[in-house]
Design a protein around this motif. Structure first.
Motif, PDB file in Angstrom:
ATOM      1  N   ALA A  12      -8.867   3.413  -2.505  1.00 30.68           N
ATOM      2  CA  ALA A  12      -8.279   4.376  -2.286  1.00 30.68           C
ATOM      3  C   ALA A  12      -9.262   5.406  -1.012  1.00 30.68           C
ATOM      4  O   ALA A  12     -10.252   5.039  -1.153  1.00 30.68           O
ATOM      5  CB  ALA A  12      -8.075   5.624  -3.168  1.00 30.68           C
ATOM      6  N   SER A  13      -8.662   5.700   0.141  1.00 29.87           N
ATOM      7  CA  SER A  13      -9.511   6.287   1.024  1.00 29.87           C
ATOM      8  C   SER A  13      -8.557   7.458   1.462  1.00 29.87           C
ATOM      9  O   SER A  13      -7.613   7.541   1.560  1.00 29.87           O
ATOM     10  CB  SER A  13      -9.727   5.349   2.263  1.00 29.87           C
ATOM     11  OG  SER A  13      -8.676   4.909   2.841  1.00 29.87           O
ATOM     12  N   ALA A  14      -9.508   8.437   2.287  1.00 27.41           N
ATOM     13  CA  ALA A  14      -8.804   9.579   2.857  1.00 27.41           C
ATOM     14  C   ALA A  14      -9.475   9.869   4.095  1.00 27.41           C
ATOM     15  O   ALA A  14     -10.724   9.873   4.318  1.00 27.41           O
ATOM     16  CB  ALA A  14      -8.648  10.805   1.713  1.00 27.41           C
ATOM     17  N   LEU A  15      -8.461  10.553   5.072  1.00 24.12           N
ATOM     18  CA  LEU A  15      -9.201  11.390   6.056  1.00 24.12           C
ATOM     19  C   LEU A  15      -8.823  12.711   6.162  1.00 24.12           C
ATOM     20  O   LEU A  15      -7.507  12.836   5.903  1.00 24.12           O
ATOM     21  CB  LEU A  15      -8.785  10.385   7.521  1.00 24.12           C
ATOM     22  CG  LEU A  15      -9.813   9.275   7.561  1.00 24.12           C
ATOM     23  CD1 LEU A  15      -9.243   8.849   9.005  1.00 24.12           C
ATOM     24  CD2 LEU A  15     -11.046   9.697   8.106  1.00 24.12           C
ATOM     25  N   ILE A  16      -9.425  13.664   6.512  1.00 28.37           N
ATOM     26  CA  ILE A  16      -9.145  15.088   6.745  1.00 28.37           C
ATOM     27  C   ILE A  16      -9.354  15.510   8.224  1.00 28.37           C
ATOM     28  O   ILE A  16     -10.202  15.219   8.597  1.00 28.37           O
ATOM     29  CB  ILE A  16      -9.861  15.952   5.905  1.00 28.37           C
ATOM     30  CG1 ILE A  16      -9.326  15.803   4.286  1.00 28.37           C
ATOM     31  CG2 ILE A  16      -9.630  17.541   6.338  1.00 28.37           C
ATOM     32  CD1 ILE A  16     -10.324  16.373   3.180  1.00 28.37           C
TER      33      ILE A  16
ATOM     34  N   ALA B 212      -4.048   9.933   3.164  1.00 31.22           N
ATOM     35  CA  ALA B 212      -4.680   9.130   1.841  1.00 31.22           C
ATOM     36  C   ALA B 212      -3.847   8.075   1.833  1.00 31.22           C
ATOM     37  O   ALA B 212      -2.810   8.192   1.668  1.00 31.22           O
ATOM     38  CB  ALA B 212      -4.853  10.088   0.640  1.00 31.22           C
ATOM     39  N   GLY B 213      -4.666   6.901   1.493  1.00 30.89           N
ATOM     40  CA  GLY B 213      -3.969   5.704   1.198  1.00 30.89           C
ATOM     41  C   GLY B 213      -4.738   4.939  -0.080  1.00 30.89           C
ATOM     42  O   GLY B 213      -5.560   5.160  -0.259  1.00 30.89           O
TER      43      GLY B 213
ATOM     44  N   SER C 267       0.791  -1.063   0.034  1.00 35.00           N
ATOM     45  CA  SER C 267      -0.038   0.133   0.096  1.00 35.00           C
ATOM     46  C   SER C 267       0.774   1.220  -0.015  1.00 35.00           C
ATOM     47  O   SER C 267       2.044   1.232   0.328  1.00 35.00           O
ATOM     48  CB  SER C 267      -1.002  -0.116   1.325  1.00 35.00           C
ATOM     49  OG  SER C 267      -0.199   0.358   2.486  1.00 35.00           O
ATOM     50  N   THR C 268       0.256   2.186  -0.425  1.00 37.98           N
ATOM     51  CA  THR C 268       1.122   3.577  -0.555  1.00 37.98           C
ATOM     52  C   THR C 268       0.116   4.636   0.322  1.00 37.98           C
ATOM     53  O   THR C 268      -1.099   4.794   0.366  1.00 37.98           O
ATOM     54  CB  THR C 268       0.995   4.010  -1.879  1.00 37.98           C
ATOM     55  OG1 THR C 268       1.972   3.191  -2.617  1.00 37.98           O
ATOM     56  CG2 THR C 268       2.023   5.254  -2.050  1.00 37.98           C
ATOM     57  N   MET C 269       0.786   5.326   1.141  1.00 33.47           N
ATOM     58  CA  MET C 269      -0.086   6.568   1.728  1.00 33.47           C
ATOM     59  C   MET C 269       0.560   7.922   1.694  1.00 33.47           C
ATOM     60  O   MET C 269       1.959   7.930   1.391  1.00 33.47           O
ATOM     61  CB  MET C 269       0.201   6.127   3.392  1.00 33.47           C
ATOM     62  CG  MET C 269      -0.386   7.096   4.288  1.00 33.47           C
ATOM     63  SD  MET C 269      -0.088   6.362   6.066  1.00 33.47           S
ATOM     64  CE  MET C 269      -1.828   6.880   6.565  1.00 33.47           C
TER      65      MET C 269
END
Length: 130
Positions: free
Chosen positions: A97-101, A89-90, A65-67
């Motif tokens: 793909a997913s992301a958190l802010i 984001a990963g 995986s890549t973050m």
């Protein structure tokens, strides 16, 4: 009831992990991974076209995986810029793909802080243009 026993015994987790192992990894280029992560972040914004990024780093994990960690700024509901907020984001090895802010979702504040400290808080990764 049988489903609850499977969840409690760990059989469900074993089944999910076996399914994940059978899912073939995608062979994406770094550019495509980058685009998927950026899209995941901008999907969380009110005005995605106004997104500005800074201090973005790319971190490769041994599981494939890549973050990406960094800061994003965009227009708010009043039309003004909201100020830079941390994001992560990963993209996993199957291309999801997913992301958190930070501050974007109240329930994720504790999780975000822990994940940020673990992966992004220390100087790690390769600086990238996002």
């Amino acid at each position: 009831m049988a489903r609850m026993r499977n969840i409690a015994s760990g059989a469900y987790a074993a089944c999910v992990e076996a399914q994940r192992a059978r899912t073939p990894p995608v062979n994406w280029t770094p550019t495509r991974i980058h685009a998927a992560a950026r899209q995941a972040v901008t999907d969380k914004l009110r005005d995605p076209s106004s997104a500005q990024f800074r201090n973005v780093r790319r971190i490769e994990h041994s599981n494939g995986s890549t973050m990406f960690c960094g800061e994003v700024n965009s227009r708010n509901a009043y039309g003004g810029m909201s100020g830079y907020q941390r994001f992560e984001a990963g993209v996993d090895r199957t291309g999801d793909a997913s992301a958190l802010i930070d501050g974007g979702e109240a329930l994720n504040t504790t999780y975000f802080e822990g994940a940020w400290n673990q992966f992004c808080g220390r100087i790690a990764g390769t600086p990238v243009q996002f």
